[in-house]
Design a protein around this motif. Structure first.
Motif, PDB file in Angstrom:
ATOM      1  N   ILE A 158     -17.762  50.224   7.104  1.00 30.35           N
ATOM      2  CA  ILE A 158     -17.153  51.342   7.749  1.00 30.35           C
ATOM      3  C   ILE A 158     -17.807  52.380   7.050  1.00 30.35           C
ATOM      4  O   ILE A 158     -17.439  53.141   5.916  1.00 30.35           O
ATOM      5  CB  ILE A 158     -15.698  51.353   7.285  1.00 30.35           C
ATOM      6  N   PRO A 159     -18.799  53.156   7.725  1.00 31.02           N
ATOM      7  CA  PRO A 159     -19.713  54.275   6.979  1.00 31.02           C
ATOM      8  C   PRO A 159     -18.593  55.529   6.442  1.00 31.02           C
ATOM      9  O   PRO A 159     -17.866  55.764   7.450  1.00 31.02           O
ATOM     10  CB  PRO A 159     -20.564  54.679   7.921  1.00 31.02           C
ATOM     11  N   GLY A 160     -18.773  56.043   5.435  1.00 30.55           N
ATOM     12  CA  GLY A 160     -18.030  57.046   5.002  1.00 30.55           C
ATOM     13  C   GLY A 160     -16.584  56.567   4.648  1.00 30.55           C
ATOM     14  O   GLY A 160     -15.900  57.466   4.293  1.00 30.55           O
ATOM     15  N   CYS A 161     -16.197  55.334   4.400  1.00 29.39           N
ATOM     16  CA  CYS A 161     -14.766  54.906   4.186  1.00 29.39           C
ATOM     17  C   CYS A 161     -14.443  55.295   2.878  1.00 29.39           C
ATOM     18  O   CYS A 161     -15.157  55.451   1.914  1.00 29.39           O
ATOM     19  CB  CYS A 161     -14.834  53.311   4.235  1.00 29.39           C
ATOM     20  N   SER A 162     -13.254  55.966   2.927  1.00 29.63           N
ATOM     21  CA  SER A 162     -12.559  56.116   1.611  1.00 29.63           C
ATOM     22  C   SER A 162     -11.661  55.156   1.001  1.00 29.63           C
ATOM     23  O   SER A 162     -11.038  54.728   1.828  1.00 29.63           O
ATOM     24  CB  SER A 162     -11.950  57.660   1.880  1.00 29.63           C
ATOM     25  N   ILE A 163     -11.812  54.823  -0.320  1.00 23.73           N
ATOM     26  CA  ILE A 163     -10.898  53.797  -0.705  1.00 23.73           C
ATOM     27  C   ILE A 163     -10.061  54.438  -1.834  1.00 23.73           C
ATOM     28  O   ILE A 163     -10.755  54.845  -2.942  1.00 23.73           O
ATOM     29  CB  ILE A 163     -11.605  52.641  -1.318  1.00 23.73           C
ATOM     30  N   THR A 164      -8.982  54.256  -1.703  1.00 21.97           N
ATOM     31  CA  THR A 164      -7.932  54.887  -2.917  1.00 21.97           C
ATOM     32  C   THR A 164      -7.166  53.792  -3.251  1.00 21.97           C
ATOM     33  O   THR A 164      -7.179  52.595  -2.705  1.00 21.97           O
ATOM     34  CB  THR A 164      -7.100  55.930  -2.321  1.00 21.97           C
ATOM     35  N   THR A 165      -6.572  53.940  -4.384  1.00 22.49           N
ATOM     36  CA  THR A 165      -6.031  52.767  -4.931  1.00 22.49           C
ATOM     37  C   THR A 165      -4.663  53.107  -5.789  1.00 22.49           C
ATOM     38  O   THR A 165      -4.568  54.406  -6.229  1.00 22.49           O
ATOM     39  CB  THR A 165      -6.960  51.992  -5.858  1.00 22.49           C
ATOM     40  N   ASP A 166      -3.761  52.166  -6.345  1.00 23.12           N
ATOM     41  CA  ASP A 166      -2.739  52.399  -7.364  1.00 23.12           C
ATOM     42  C   ASP A 166      -3.089  51.445  -8.545  1.00 23.12           C
ATOM     43  O   ASP A 166      -3.467  50.189  -8.425  1.00 23.12           O
ATOM     44  CB  ASP A 166      -1.350  51.851  -6.840  1.00 23.12           C
ATOM     45  N   ILE A 167      -3.007  52.016  -9.620  1.00 23.17           N
ATOM     46  CA  ILE A 167      -3.387  51.227 -11.104  1.00 23.17           C
ATOM     47  C   ILE A 167      -2.323  51.524 -11.962  1.00 23.17           C
ATOM     48  O   ILE A 167      -1.767  52.662 -12.292  1.00 23.17           O
ATOM     49  CB  ILE A 167      -4.646  51.723 -11.926  1.00 23.17           C
ATOM     50  N   ILE A 168      -1.664  50.364 -12.514  1.00 23.85           N
ATOM     51  CA  ILE A 168      -0.783  50.400 -13.540  1.00 23.85           C
ATOM     52  C   ILE A 168      -1.553  50.209 -14.959  1.00 23.85           C
ATOM     53  O   ILE A 168      -2.274  49.244 -15.163  1.00 23.85           O
ATOM     54  CB  ILE A 168       0.185  49.262 -13.371  1.00 23.85           C
ATOM     55  N   VAL A 169      -1.292  50.931 -16.102  1.00 22.53           N
ATOM     56  CA  VAL A 169      -1.799  50.829 -17.222  1.00 22.53           C
ATOM     57  C   VAL A 169      -0.374  50.210 -18.155  1.00 22.53           C
ATOM     58  O   VAL A 169       0.412  50.731 -18.177  1.00 22.53           O
ATOM     59  CB  VAL A 169      -2.560  51.693 -18.090  1.00 22.53           C
ATOM     60  N   GLY A 170      -0.885  49.572 -19.316  1.00 22.41           N
ATOM     61  CA  GLY A 170       0.162  49.073 -20.199  1.00 22.41           C
ATOM     62  C   GLY A 170       0.942  48.167 -19.693  1.00 22.41           C
ATOM     63  O   GLY A 170       2.319  47.842 -20.211  1.00 22.41           O
ATOM     64  N   PHE A 171       0.683  47.250 -18.720  1.00 19.23           N
ATOM     65  CA  PHE A 171       1.341  45.976 -18.394  1.00 19.23           C
ATOM     66  C   PHE A 171       1.674  45.196 -19.805  1.00 19.23           C
ATOM     67  O   PHE A 171       0.982  45.086 -20.342  1.00 19.23           O
ATOM     68  CB  PHE A 171       0.714  45.223 -17.335  1.00 19.23           C
TER      69      PHE A 171
END
Ligand code: SAH
Ligand code: SF4
Ligand code: F3S
Length: 463
Positions: A312-325
Motif C-alpha cells: 500500500i504505497p504511502g500507507c500510514s501505520i500507527t500503534t499503541d505501546i505499553i511501557v512498564g508491563f
C-alpha cells in the motif's frame, strides 16, 4: 416512548420548559458511539443538549475503565457534580459505561456518592429511557447492571454530531483477554453485526451526503467469526468499498494476530479505503508479548509492517505501546525501542502500564515502579516523536486530500482537517466549509500536525 416524552415536558408543572442534558464521554470511540445512541434517546424524549453541566437538568457521564487515571478522572467529576447538586437538588445524575460495568465500582458509587440517581452498565444501553424514568421516580440510586450482553439491537436511535463523518459499529466486545486489559470484562464476548445491516447503514449515510465512516470493533479482524456463513472482515471492507459509494472508509482497531495478507490486498485494491492502519503492537519483546497474551511475535509484526508498506504505497501505520508491563526488563524495553525504530511508525499512542483489578497481569510479580515507567515512557515518546516528524516532513511541498473538520480549536482563523492517512492539517484558504474534501498543499511540518494552504495554482486575473 410517548409516555416518557410527556413525563419530560410536564415534570415542571405548567412551565412547559424544555429539559436540558449534558453528556461527558470518556474513553474510546465505542463510548463515543454509545453516547450517540444516548443522544438519540434524549432527542426522542424532547431533551436539548447543553455544554455546561450547571445549566443541565440531567448530567450523564459515559465512563472508561481502561486505565486507573481514566477512573480517577470520573470520580473527580462525580465529586464536583455533588457540589453542584447541593445548589440544584433537582438535577439528575447518571453514570454509565465501562467503569460502572464493574460491580465493585457501581457499588462504590451507590455507597459513597448517594446523590447519583442512576448507574447502568454497557449491556443495557437500550433500557436507558426506562431506567431514567425509574431514576426520576425513586428517591434512591437506581443501579442496573446485566451480567451478560444480550443480542445486538439494530433499531436504537442515534443522534450524530456531524453530518459528514460517522462511527459504525461492526463488532461489540472482545475475546482476546490480553492479560493487562479490562475491556473483555466490561464489554463482554465478541458479537458481530450482520453484514447486510452494516452495509445498509453505510449506504444510508452515503446517500445522505456523509463522506467518511469509521468501522468500529475492539478487534475488527475477527469480524464475522461468530456468525456462520458471514463474510470475513476483508470481504466486508471490499463490499462497503464497492456497494455504498462512501468516499472514505476507516476502521479501528486491528489486531496483528489475525491481520491477513488478504486484508492487506483488499486495502491496497480498495478505491475508498483509507491508507491508514492502526495496528497496536503493545511491546517489542517476545517475552513480554507472550506474558501479555497477544498471540504474535515481534517478527510477525515486523513482517506485517513491511507487507503493509510494500503493498500500500504511502500507507500510514500507527500503534499503541505499553511501557512498564510487569517484569519488563531493560532488555525487553530495548526491544520495544528497536521495533519502534525498525517499523518507524507514523504515530503512536504510548501508555504506562496501569494495574486493573481482576486482570491476570494485576497479580503478576515484579510490578514496575512508577519512576521507571515514567523514564521509559519519556524515552519512547522522544524516539517516536522523531519518527512522526520525519514522516510529516516527507510531505513538505506535496498536495494531499483533506476532509475539513471546521475551524481549529486553538486558532479560529485557521481551518483544520485530516488526510486519508489520518494526519491533522491546519490550513488557510477561501470558500472553505466543514465536511468537504479539498486538495491542500503542505508548507510546514511539525511532530503532531502539518500546515497547508489551499487555492494554490489558481490564477488571479492579474497574475
Ligand atoms: N482493542 C484495542 C485497544 C483497546 S484499549 C486493541 O487491542 O488494540 C486501547 C489501548 O489501551 C490498548 O491498545 C493498550 O495499549 C492500552 N491499554 C489497555 N489496557 C491497559 C492497561 N492496563 N494499562 C495501560 N494501557 C492499557
Ligand atoms: Fe483489550 Fe486485547 Fe481486547 Fe484490545 S484485543 S480490547 S487490548 S483484550
Ligand atoms: Fe475504555 Fe471501554 Fe473503550 S474501557 S477504552 S471506553 S471499551
Amino acid at each position: 416512548m410517548d409516555n416518557l416524552f410527556i413525563a419530560t415536558v410536564l415534570l415542571k408543572g405548567d412551565e412547559m420548559q424544555i429539559k436540558k442534558y449534558s453528556l461527558t464521554v470518556f474513553g474510546c470511540q465505542m463510548n463515543e458511539r454509545d453516547a450517540e445512541t444516548l443522544r438519540g434517546f434524549l432527542d426522542e424524549m424532547g431533551y436539548e443538549e447543553t455544554a455546561a453541566a450547571g445549566d443541565a437538568d440531567l448530567v450523564i457521564l459515559n465512563t472508561c475503565a481502561v486505565r486507573e487515571k481514566a477512573e480517577q478522572k470520573v470520580f473527580g467529576h462525580i465529586g464536583r457534580l455533588g457540589l453542584l447538586k447541593q445548589k440544584k437538588p433537582n438535577m439528575l445524575i447518571a453514570v454509565c459505561g465501562c467503569m460502572v460495568q464493574q460491580k465493585a465500582v457501581a457499588e462504590k458509587i451507590r455507597k459513597r456518592y448517594p446523590f447519583v440517581n442512576l448507574v447502568f452498565g454497557t449491556y443495557n444501553l437500550a433500557a436507558f429511557p426506562e431506567l431514567l424514568k425509574q431514576a426520576q421516580e425513586r428517591g434512591e440510586t437506581v443501579v442496573s447492571l446485566l451480567a451478560q450482553a444480550g443480542g445486538i439491537e439494530e433499531e436504537l436511535p442515534v443522534s450524530r454530531q456531524d453530518n459528514y463523518r460517522a462511527w459504525v459499529n461492526i463488532t461489540y466486545g472482545c475475546n482476546n483477554f490480553c492479560s493487562y486489559c479490562i475491556v473483555p470484562y466490561v464489554r463482554g464476548r465478541e458479537r458481530s453485526r450482520k453484514s447486510a445491516d452494516i452495509i445498509r447503514e453505510v449506504k444510508g449515510l452515503s446517500d445522505r451526503g456523509f463522506i467518511e465512516i469509521t468501522l468500529l470493533g475492539q478487534n475488527v479482524n475477527s469480524y464475522g467469526k461468530d456468525l456462520p456463513g458471514e463474510t470475513d472482515f476483508a470481504g466486508l471492507l471490499a463490499r462497503i468499498d464497492k456497494e455504498t459509494g462512501i468516499k472514505r472508509i476507516r476502521f479501528t482497531t486491528s489486531h496483528p494476530r489475525d491481520f491477513t495478507e488478504k486484508l492487506i490486498r483488499t486495502i491496497a485494491e480498495g478505491e475508498n479505503i483509507c491508507e491508514h492502519v492502526h495496528l497496536p503492537v503493545q511491546a517489542g519483546s517476545n517475552r513480554i508479548l507472550k506474558l501479555m497474551n497477544r498471540g504474535y511475535t515481534r517478527e510477525h509484526y515486523l513482517d506485517l509492517a513491511a507487507m503493509l508498506r510494500s503493498y500500500i504505497p504511502g500507507c500510514s501505520i500507527t500503534t499503541d505501546i505499553i511501557v512498564g508491563f510487569p517484569g519488563e526488563t531493560d532488555e525487553d524495553f530495548a526491544d520495544t525501542l528497536d521495533l519502534v525504530d525498525k517499523v518507524s511508525f507514523d504515530a503512536a499512542f504510548t501508555f504506562m502500564y496501569s494495574r486493573r483489578p481482576g486482570t491476570p497481569a494485576a497479580e503478576m510479580q515484579d510490578q514496575i515502579p512508577l519512576e521507571l515507567k515514567k523514564e521509559r515512557f519519556r524515552k519512547l515518546v522522544n524516539l517516536q516523536n522523531s519518527h512522526s516528524l520525519r514522516h510529516n516532513q516527507a510531505l513538505l511541498g506535496k498536495t494531499v486530500e483533506v476532509l475539513v473538520e471546521g475551524p481549529s480549536k486553538t486558532n479560529p482563523a485557521v481551518w483544520t482537517g485530516k488526510t486519508r492517512t489520518n494526519r491533522t492539517v491546519n490550513f488557510t484558504g477561501e470558500n472553505i466549509r466543514k465536511g468537504i474534501l479539498l486538495p491542500v498543499q503542505i508548507i510546514d511540518a511539525k511532530t503532531w500536525s502539518l500546515t497547508g494552504r489551499t487555492g494554490f495554482g489558481q490564477r488571479n486575473a492579474d497574475d
